[in-house]
Design an enzyme around this catalytic site. Sequence first.
Site, PDB file in Angstrom:
ATOM      1  N   ASP A   9       0.959  -1.274   0.024  1.00  0.00           N
ATOM      2  CA  ASP A   9      -0.055  -0.043  -0.030  1.00  0.00           C
ATOM      3  C   ASP A   9       0.834   1.486  -0.018  1.00  0.00           C
ATOM      4  OD1 ASP A   9      -2.283   1.578   0.236  1.00  0.00           O
ATOM      5  OD2 ASP A   9      -3.173   0.482   1.679  1.00  0.00           O
ATOM      6  N   GLU A  26       3.288   5.040  -3.568  1.00  0.00           N
ATOM      7  CA  GLU A  26       3.548   6.080  -4.511  1.00  0.00           C
ATOM      8  C   GLU A  26       5.178   7.013  -4.182  1.00  0.00           C
ATOM      9  OE1 GLU A  26      -0.536   5.501  -4.067  1.00  0.00           O
ATOM     10  OE2 GLU A  26       0.851   6.056  -2.665  1.00  0.00           O
ATOM     11  N   ASP A  61      -7.917   4.343  -3.512  1.00  0.00           N
ATOM     12  CA  ASP A  61      -8.971   4.891  -2.649  1.00  0.00           C
ATOM     13  C   ASP A  61      -9.883   5.670  -3.355  1.00  0.00           C
ATOM     14  OD1 ASP A  61      -7.639   3.427  -0.704  1.00  0.00           O
ATOM     15  OD2 ASP A  61      -6.752   5.217   0.149  1.00  0.00           O
TER      16      ASP A  61
END
Length: 947
Positions: free
Chosen positions: A546, A549, A623
């Site tokens: 997760d 980035e 998300d």
Amino acid sequence: MLIAGLFFASCASPGYERTDEGVLIRLDQKESTDSRLVRLNVVNSKIIHVSATPKKSFSKEKSLIVVPQEKFSDFSVEEKNDDVVVSTADLKAVVSLKTGEVQFFDASGKILLRENEGGGKRFDPVTVEATDGYALKQSFESPDDEAFYGLGQHQADEFNYKGKNESLFQYNTKVSVPFVLSNKNYGILWDNYSLSRFGDERDYAQLDETFTLYDSKGVKGGLTGTYVPGANRKAQPVVRTEKNIYFEDIKTILNLPKDFPFDGSKVTYEGEIEAKEDGAYRFQLYYAGYVTVYLDNKEVVPERWRTAWNPNSYKFSVNMQAGKRVPLRIQWRPDGGVSYCGLRALSPVTDKEQNKLALYSEMGDEIDYYFVAGHSMDDVISGYRRLTGKSQIMPKWAMGYWQSRERYKTQDEILGVLKEFRKRQIPIDNIVLDWNYWPEDAWGSHEFDKARFPDPKGMVDSIHQMHAKMMISVWPKFYVTTEHYKEFDRKGWMYQQAVKDSIRDWVGPGYVGSFYDAYSAEARKLFWKQMEDHLYPLGIDAWWMDASEPNVRDCTDMEYRKALCGPTALGPSTKYFNAYALMNAEAIYDGQRGTDPDKRVFLLTRSGFAGLQRYSTATWSGDIATRWEDMKAQISAGLNFSMSGIPYWTMDIGGFCVEKRYEKGQYEFNATGKENADYKEWRELNTRWYQFGAFCPLFRAHGQFPYREVWNIAPEGHPAYQSIVYYTQLRYRLMPYIYSLAGMTYFNDYTIMRALVMDFGKDTQVNNIGDQYMFGPSVMACPVYEYGARKRNVYFPATTGWYDFYSGKHLAGGQLLSVEAPYERMPLYVREGAIVPFGPDMQYTTEKQPVNIKIYVYAGKNGSFTLYEDEGVNYNYEKGKYSMIPFIYNDATRSLIIGTREGSFDGMLNKRTFEVVFVNKTNAAGIEKEVKGKTVSYEGSEIMIKL
């Protein structure tokens, strides 16, 4: 060797020389920022690597995205007039000796792509953290009938990027891949890792830089901002002049009215804007909360919503006249204590300029791109994977259904959910443990909170005993108090800015931490070693990477984001901004294959980059919100991500961030047993989203409350429950088809989720269709994304006829029809010539061997399909242990040949039966009615069946 070329080279004068890999051109450099060297290296007969620099030599840095290539020498170099021509069996690249401009032609001499006249290259010197480089731009000409796809996965619901602009950076819900795929059957792989842009290189400007602004009373100088607090708030309304609408990050929201209670408030920005020139103005809306935009008294942005902490961008374009004042009104309802709103614009450029293929990057050493030609889009993607790495075959269980939520808070909770699936006999293969299973103050420790997870090994063993797999969330994030942080920090492998600024996250009182530097090879090894020591012995099957980035902090401005994730071991984060997820995936893939070489790796990551597929990694769309427009946007997002060369993509079915009305709807239903209007919509939204999700490369539900388990969406007997279970069961019946597609991604560089343009490109109607697609070669999926819709328009490509998946009814191609879309069903169609295998009903992928497979053969065209099988969990397929059974249908003779089986593997079925169902215009055999076909026994030798 050409003597003239060598003479020029030896004198470092304008000219060229042939090299072992291609050709090097030296140009007459008039300015220090003009191209000095242009190099073409021939990778193979369809791929040419183009580099250009103003310097005296090229960089020696190795590419992060391109894997080492075998040497290729089957090319020729010749001089023609003022050009150098590099030729292969499939391509000709022509380079001007005067300007360095490159043109690409196919073997017949048809032009495929040309750089702008003069070369279309620009180099602007930049220095970041004492590192010199260039801001780079490369422009190409593009004919009017060209279409562009790829670029990763973005959320503005844009499909064909011709004439569009897209910023390429990584962020939650946004995955940038610098690969452009053209319907002219070529691609451009842009080898750069910094923030980049496709189309217009300019960042969106503030409104007062682009327009003259007038307030609601006509006074020049700005728009009128009116802030009205919500009911039961003691604050007074605020009215003020806004020169810009720019409240887009944690820095700029400080310019909003101080101490104003935004949650539940109503904000209006209104007045007039006056364009300074004629043309198309391109706007970018940035929003959290509810927002609607009206321009010239027309609704140009219908109401959109995002949760307060996770804004989204949306783009629109409006033609305007110079000197004409046009009313503008933005209605914004913040939905949380902190919320974001912004509207910026780009002034017009000519249509010719806007429609070019143009790529810009913020920082790099030189221009580096790979021109990849092909006979089809699949062929181009094959070239892309030749450059960036093969896509691994995912474990077979990963093709089944995954259940996830934010989050299972205890061991008993996750096991209880899995038990309920088994009790209800709803198929499932994977259950996911999301973040915060560790002690509250120990993020990054890889240790379980013993109060909530007293026996992690026993928990994983119990999941395995229920014939399921477990995926666990692992972040590249560490609290400063953990031993793992300290281990990285001692080596200088932690990003320090967040620690220096004492940034606290959202957990409990807030804790200080940061992310490790994945650009360091030794840091990557340590990251895996910590996982290997603490998590891998538990028997965990897959890894959820997760925030890759990396997202050190939400909603920061771009410059601060770079500070938070750098400097890297390779150089400034400005230069290496986009490739973190690729480096992090390498850590896990190389680590697990080194530790346990025979167990297939599976990674799911929230970000990605070119080459991600070589690390057995899938990406999900982050998300996203729980809105119908967000569901629709996932279709084009998934298609473009797939056309970026990475075949495994998924999303949070139902959306992650939930509107409060849906949460309230479930609370009321739980309390009263009555379905209010919002909860009724929630159930239909999830039903439609599950229908869509069953026909994506990976099938996965996830999100915040309300919970996404089917029985938490609707009770047994409700049409939502029935439809969700139906499509889950159908997914498992289609497993022989789906797993064969997975095999094709490796052996044929195939793409599972396919825009219509990939298979029906001769029909120009499909160039802009981004809301229906092919799932493999045979099935056309047409998701329903409007509330209450019981019909939807479907275009049937002209190059083939079609059959209704459920009824078998034939429809002609080349027409747009309004088709039935009842609540319980998503429109699905099968093309003529398709061969579709169906296996048995299963509760998990290994429950039953496909001893009996039903084969549907659809008449109208010749067709073929190869049934692929292997051991499903290991890498023996790389060693030749797999089988392929070819099916070939001849429409003229109405015969099906089941060919000789090729290959073998341990546990292979040597004997099986195939039941062949023939579907044609007079025999409407759909999958929803029991139809008997011709049954044959098969032991590996060729069989011919007359149909």
